[in-house]
Scaffold this motif. Structure first.
Motif, short mmCIF file in Angstrom:
data_model
loop_
_atom_site.label_atom_id
_atom_site.label_comp_id
_atom_site.label_asym_id
_atom_site.label_seq_id
_atom_site.Cartn_x
_atom_site.Cartn_y
_atom_site.Cartn_z
N TRP A 63 0.82 -1.20 0.00
CA TRP A 63 0.00 0.00 0.00
C TRP A 63 0.86 1.25 0.00
O TRP A 63 1.95 1.29 0.59
CB TRP A 63 -0.89 0.04 1.25
N THR A 64 0.36 2.30 -0.62
CA THR A 64 1.00 3.60 -0.54
C THR A 64 0.82 4.12 0.88
O THR A 64 -0.26 4.06 1.44
CB THR A 64 0.36 4.58 -1.55
N MET A 65 1.91 4.61 1.46
CA MET A 65 1.90 5.14 2.82
C MET A 65 1.84 6.67 2.75
O MET A 65 2.64 7.29 2.04
CB MET A 65 3.17 4.70 3.56
N LEU A 66 0.88 7.22 3.48
CA LEU A 66 0.71 8.68 3.53
C LEU A 66 0.90 9.15 4.96
O LEU A 66 0.46 8.49 5.91
CB LEU A 66 -0.70 9.05 3.06
N ASP A 67 1.54 10.30 5.12
CA ASP A 67 1.72 10.85 6.47
C ASP A 67 0.47 11.62 6.90
O ASP A 67 -0.56 11.60 6.20
CB ASP A 67 2.98 11.71 6.55
N GLU A 68 0.57 12.30 8.01
CA GLU A 68 -0.57 13.01 8.60
C GLU A 68 -1.14 14.08 7.67
O GLU A 68 -2.31 14.42 7.74
CB GLU A 68 -0.18 13.67 9.93
N THR A 69 -0.30 14.61 6.77
CA THR A 69 -0.73 15.67 5.87
C THR A 69 -1.26 15.14 4.54
O THR A 69 -1.71 15.92 3.71
CB THR A 69 0.43 16.64 5.57
N GLY A 70 -1.16 13.82 4.32
CA GLY A 70 -1.58 13.22 3.07
C GLY A 70 -0.48 13.10 2.04
O GLY A 70 -0.71 12.70 0.90
N GLU A 71 0.76 13.43 2.44
CA GLU A 71 1.90 13.32 1.53
C GLU A 71 2.31 11.86 1.39
O GLU A 71 2.39 11.12 2.37
CB GLU A 71 3.09 14.13 2.07
N VAL A 72 2.60 11.43 0.16
CA VAL A 72 3.13 10.09 -0.08
C VAL A 72 4.56 10.03 0.45
O VAL A 72 5.40 10.84 0.06
CB VAL A 72 3.11 9.74 -1.59
N ILE A 73 4.80 9.09 1.37
CA ILE A 73 6.13 9.00 1.99
C ILE A 73 6.78 7.64 1.75
O ILE A 73 7.94 7.45 2.12
CB ILE A 73 6.07 9.31 3.50
N TRP A 95 8.57 -2.88 3.29
CA TRP A 95 8.40 -1.45 3.45
C TRP A 95 9.55 -0.73 2.78
O TRP A 95 10.64 -1.26 2.62
CB TRP A 95 8.35 -1.07 4.93
N ARG A 96 9.29 0.49 2.38
CA ARG A 96 10.32 1.39 1.87
C ARG A 96 9.83 2.80 2.17
O ARG A 96 8.67 3.12 1.92
CB ARG A 96 10.55 1.21 0.38
N LEU A 97 10.70 3.63 2.68
CA LEU A 97 10.32 4.95 3.18
C LEU A 97 11.27 6.01 2.66
O LEU A 97 12.49 5.79 2.63
CB LEU A 97 10.35 4.93 4.71
N GLY A 98 10.73 7.16 2.29
CA GLY A 98 11.55 8.29 1.88
C GLY A 98 12.46 8.74 3.01
O GLY A 98 12.10 8.73 4.19
N ARG A 99 13.66 9.15 2.66
CA ARG A 99 14.72 9.52 3.62
C ARG A 99 14.26 10.58 4.62
O ARG A 99 14.60 10.52 5.80
CB ARG A 99 15.95 10.02 2.85
N ALA A 100 13.48 11.55 4.20
CA ALA A 100 13.05 12.63 5.10
C ALA A 100 12.20 12.14 6.25
O ALA A 100 12.01 12.86 7.24
CB ALA A 100 12.28 13.69 4.30
N HIS A 101 11.71 10.91 6.18
CA HIS A 101 10.80 10.40 7.20
C HIS A 101 11.41 9.28 8.04
O HIS A 101 10.72 8.70 8.88
CB HIS A 101 9.51 9.92 6.53
N TRP A 102 12.67 8.98 7.85
CA TRP A 102 13.33 7.93 8.62
C TRP A 102 13.35 8.30 10.10
O TRP A 102 13.47 9.47 10.47
CB TRP A 102 14.76 7.73 8.15
N GLY A 103 13.29 7.29 10.94
CA GLY A 103 13.47 7.45 12.38
C GLY A 103 12.30 8.08 13.12
O GLY A 103 12.44 8.45 14.28
N GLN A 104 11.14 8.17 12.50
CA GLN A 104 9.99 8.81 13.13
C GLN A 104 8.88 7.82 13.50
O GLN A 104 7.87 8.22 14.08
CB GLN A 104 9.43 9.90 12.21
N GLY A 105 9.04 6.54 13.14
CA GLY A 105 8.05 5.53 13.49
C GLY A 105 7.01 5.23 12.43
O GLY A 105 6.13 4.41 12.65
N HIS A 106 7.10 5.89 11.27
CA HIS A 106 6.10 5.67 10.22
C HIS A 106 6.04 4.22 9.77
O HIS A 106 4.95 3.67 9.60
CB HIS A 106 6.37 6.57 9.01
N VAL A 107 7.19 3.60 9.53
CA VAL A 107 7.20 2.22 9.04
C VAL A 107 6.63 1.28 10.09
O VAL A 107 5.82 0.40 9.78
CB VAL A 107 8.61 1.79 8.60
N THR A 108 7.02 1.44 11.33
CA THR A 108 6.50 0.56 12.38
C THR A 108 4.99 0.68 12.48
O THR A 108 4.28 -0.33 12.54
CB THR A 108 7.17 0.89 13.73
#
Length: 185
Positions: A63-73, A95-108
């Protein structure tokens, strides 16, 4: 440090998501364990189309992962293991995550939702294939309650790929015993 995981939303990838994935994964650091260089847009066009088919046929996909603002991350989800080596025929979570979002818990956070969804689709066990040295992915797999199982010789690299497993009927399938539910990625 314990902190709440961020809110993420997962959706079946659209055709337009191929462009977003291409942009987000255009960073060589993100691609370090996936060939080391960005893939062509056509790769993501094929991948998003395949994921739409998986969702329609299996009830799950990457699935495409979106952050709180709706941005594809990035993406997270599950799909049948496709290569002709490794855990052939099994369901892989990834999983695969854009660099700007690493270390914030999005993937978990997103991977925990993936486990819930694939369990609801009737999947009894998942695997995660991880290259040696990919400590971020190894940490996510462990936070999900996955355990190292076997290794497989990689067909093109001089290394053995690590296979983590999780039975979805087990108490740890929701992400551990509860003590680590707020651990960030």
């Amino acid at each position: 440090m314990n902190r709440p995981l961020p809110a993420v939303r997962l959706r079946v990838p659209t055709h337009e998501d191929a462009v977003a994935w291409h942009r987000v994964f255009g960073d060589p650091e993100v691609m370090e364990f996936y060939g080391g260089r960005p893939a062509a847009l056509s790769v993501y066009e094929e991948l998003t189309a395949r994921q739409r088919r998986h969702d329609a046929e299996l009830g799950f996909c990457l699935w495409t992962m979106l952050d709180e603002t709706g941005e594809v991350i990035g993406f997270t989800g599950a799909q049948p293991w496709r290569p002709g080596w490794g855990p052939v025929g099994e369901t892989e979570i990834g999983w695969r995550l854009g660099r700007a979002h690493w270390g914030q818990g999005h993937v978990t956070a997103a991977a925990r939702e993936t486990l819930r969804r694939v369990r609801a689709a009737g999947v009894k066990e998942v695997v995660a294939m991880v290259r040696p040295g990919n400590e971020r992915s190894i940490a996510v797999a462990r936070r999900l309650g996955m355990r190292p199982a076997e290794t497989y010789p990689h067909p093109t690299l001089d290394e053995r790929a690590l296979c983590f497993r999780l039975a979805l009927g087990s108490p740890t399938a929701s992400g551990g015993n509860g003590d680590d539910l707020n651990n960030a990625e």
